[in-house]
Motif scaffolding. Structure first.
Motif, mmCIF file in Angstrom:
data_model
loop_
_atom_site.group_PDB
_atom_site.id
_atom_site.type_symbol
_atom_site.label_atom_id
_atom_site.label_comp_id
_atom_site.label_asym_id
_atom_site.label_seq_id
_atom_site.Cartn_x
_atom_site.Cartn_y
_atom_site.Cartn_z
ATOM 1 N N ARG A 84 -73.976 -18.156 -74.970
ATOM 2 C CA ARG A 84 -74.434 -17.509 -76.196
ATOM 3 C C ARG A 84 -73.376 -17.614 -77.292
ATOM 4 N N ASP A 85 -73.847 -17.624 -78.520
ATOM 5 C CA ASP A 85 -72.973 -17.619 -79.686
ATOM 6 C C ASP A 85 -72.477 -16.190 -79.892
ATOM 7 N N ALA A 86 -71.172 -15.949 -79.698
ATOM 8 C CA ALA A 86 -70.621 -14.595 -79.772
ATOM 9 C C ALA A 86 -70.835 -13.974 -81.148
ATOM 10 N N GLU A 87 -70.681 -14.756 -82.201
ATOM 11 C CA GLU A 87 -70.876 -14.218 -83.553
ATOM 12 C C GLU A 87 -72.336 -13.833 -83.775
ATOM 13 N N ALA A 88 -73.248 -14.655 -83.272
ATOM 14 C CA ALA A 88 -74.677 -14.364 -83.429
ATOM 15 C C ALA A 88 -75.059 -13.109 -82.660
ATOM 16 N N VAL A 89 -74.511 -12.942 -81.460
ATOM 17 C CA VAL A 89 -74.789 -11.741 -80.657
ATOM 18 C C VAL A 89 -74.262 -10.502 -81.373
ATOM 19 N N HIS A 90 -73.047 -10.613 -81.923
ATOM 20 C CA HIS A 90 -72.458 -9.482 -82.646
ATOM 21 C C HIS A 90 -73.304 -9.110 -83.866
ATOM 22 N N ALA A 91 -73.765 -10.128 -84.602
ATOM 23 C CA ALA A 91 -74.596 -9.869 -85.783
ATOM 24 C C ALA A 91 -75.912 -9.210 -85.385
ATOM 25 N N TYR A 92 -76.494 -9.674 -84.271
ATOM 26 C CA TYR A 92 -77.757 -9.072 -83.821
ATOM 27 C C TYR A 92 -77.547 -7.637 -83.370
ATOM 28 N N GLU A 93 -76.407 -7.361 -82.729
ATOM 29 C CA GLU A 93 -76.122 -5.995 -82.299
ATOM 30 C C GLU A 93 -76.052 -5.065 -83.513
ATOM 31 N N GLU A 94 -75.455 -5.547 -84.598
ATOM 32 C CA GLU A 94 -75.412 -4.748 -85.828
ATOM 33 C C GLU A 94 -76.817 -4.537 -86.392
ATOM 34 N N MET A 95 -77.650 -5.578 -86.330
ATOM 35 C CA MET A 95 -79.027 -5.467 -86.819
ATOM 36 C C MET A 95 -79.808 -4.448 -85.990
ATOM 37 N N PHE A 96 -79.650 -4.509 -84.671
ATOM 38 C CA PHE A 96 -80.330 -3.574 -83.769
ATOM 39 C C PHE A 96 -79.880 -2.144 -84.059
ATOM 40 N N THR A 97 -78.574 -1.967 -84.264
ATOM 41 C CA THR A 97 -78.025 -0.645 -84.568
ATOM 42 C C THR A 97 -78.607 -0.100 -85.872
ATOM 43 N N THR A 98 -78.673 -0.964 -86.880
ATOM 44 C CA THR A 98 -79.215 -0.544 -88.173
ATOM 45 C C THR A 98 -80.676 -0.120 -88.049
ATOM 46 N N ALA A 99 -81.445 -0.867 -87.251
ATOM 47 C CA ALA A 99 -82.861 -0.528 -87.058
ATOM 48 C C ALA A 99 -83.003 0.830 -86.378
ATOM 49 N N MET A 100 -82.165 1.098 -85.380
ATOM 50 C CA MET A 100 -82.218 2.387 -84.694
ATOM 51 C C MET A 100 -81.830 3.521 -85.634
ATOM 52 N N THR A 101 -80.805 3.287 -86.458
ATOM 53 C CA THR A 101 -80.365 4.314 -87.404
ATOM 54 C C THR A 101 -81.451 4.599 -88.428
ATOM 55 N N ALA A 102 -82.106 3.531 -88.894
ATOM 56 C CA ALA A 102 -83.182 3.702 -89.875
ATOM 57 C C ALA A 102 -84.351 4.491 -89.298
ATOM 58 N N SER A 103 -84.510 4.443 -87.971
ATOM 59 C CA SER A 103 -85.613 5.181 -87.338
ATOM 60 C C SER A 103 -85.281 6.657 -87.153
#
Length: 240
Positions: A84-103
């Motif tokens: 896996r692309d470590a930078e891509a995984v890190h970016a997705y983790e931030e996206m997932f976190t933001t979605a949870m926070t927005a909920s």
């Protein structure tokens, strides 16, 4: 420009708009910005109640500085399995976190849940979470305690350590917890009817609220059970 970085003045206008109770879309219209830009800006800076324009601006400047000056190698995203692309995984983790926070979930709880969900084992120790998120063990413990109340994480003893776990039942347990809390709110509303008087406006309002919440609670529980029965599959039993 609509696609450029937010200025300090724009952030102050966002703060004033939030204080006035304006919707994100209206604030975006006033600034000639996409609504998603305002949503992301507010979500990552404390939410509607905690947004502080000057603090948000300083944080954004620090973030921009870090992008211009990459962190040392030991501060970069951890190496990933399966190529896996470590930078891509890190970016997705931030996206997932933001979605949870927005909920509606608090930020630290969202970060912990994202880290657990994206781990291949579905489980991490307090030390592993602390190292991964670069936060104190106390912050991790507080976040896990909250997630436990939402039936989103469970603890498992591993020698002297505790391991925090999410599994395939994560969403189902969360939905059932939501249904239960909604049913409790309905019960509380109904208890107020005789106190305020069934024939009064306030009593009628509470009864209508209770009926509505009862229906929603039952619908959530029924849909969650149906979804699990239809969609949830388990790995086949390997047998003896």
């Amino acid at each position: 420009m609509p696609g450029g970085r937010l200025s300090q003045q724009e952030r102050r206008q966002i703060g004033r708009g939030l204080a006035d109770g304006l919707a994100y879309a209206e604030i975006a219209r006033q600034l000639d910005r996409p609504t998603s830009t305002i949503t992301r800006e507010v979500t990552r800076n404390g939410g509607p109640a905690g947004y502080r324009a000057d603090v948000a601006h300083r944080t954004a400047e620090q973030r921009a500085h870090r992008r211009k000056n990459p962190a040392p190698r030991d501060a970069r995203p951890d190496p990933q399995p399966y190529g896996r692309d470590a930078e891509a995984v890190h970016a997705y983790e931030e996206m997932f976190t933001t979605a949870m926070t927005a909920s509606g979930a608090p930020q630290m709880m969202s970060r912990v849940l994202a880290a657990l969900t994206l781990s291949d084992t579905g489980s991490l120790t307090a030390g592993e979470l602390s190292a991964h998120l670069k936060v104190s063990p106390a912050s991790v413990s507080k976040a896990v305690a909250f997630l436990e109340t939402q039936s989103m994480v469970r603890r498992e003893r591993e020698g002297r350590r505790e391991r925090y776990v999410v599994d395939d039942e994560l969403m189902h347990e969360s939905m059932m917890a939501s249904a239960h809390s909604t049913a409790q709110l309905a019960e509380t509303a109904r208890k107020g009817v005789p106190v305020l008087g069934a024939d009064t406006a306030a009593g009628t309002r509470l009864e209508n609220m209770a009926r509505y919440l009862d229906f929603v609670s039952e619908s959530i529980a029924r849909a969650a059970e149906q979804a699990r029965a239809i969609l949830h599959t388990k790995a086949p039993d390997p047998g003896p």
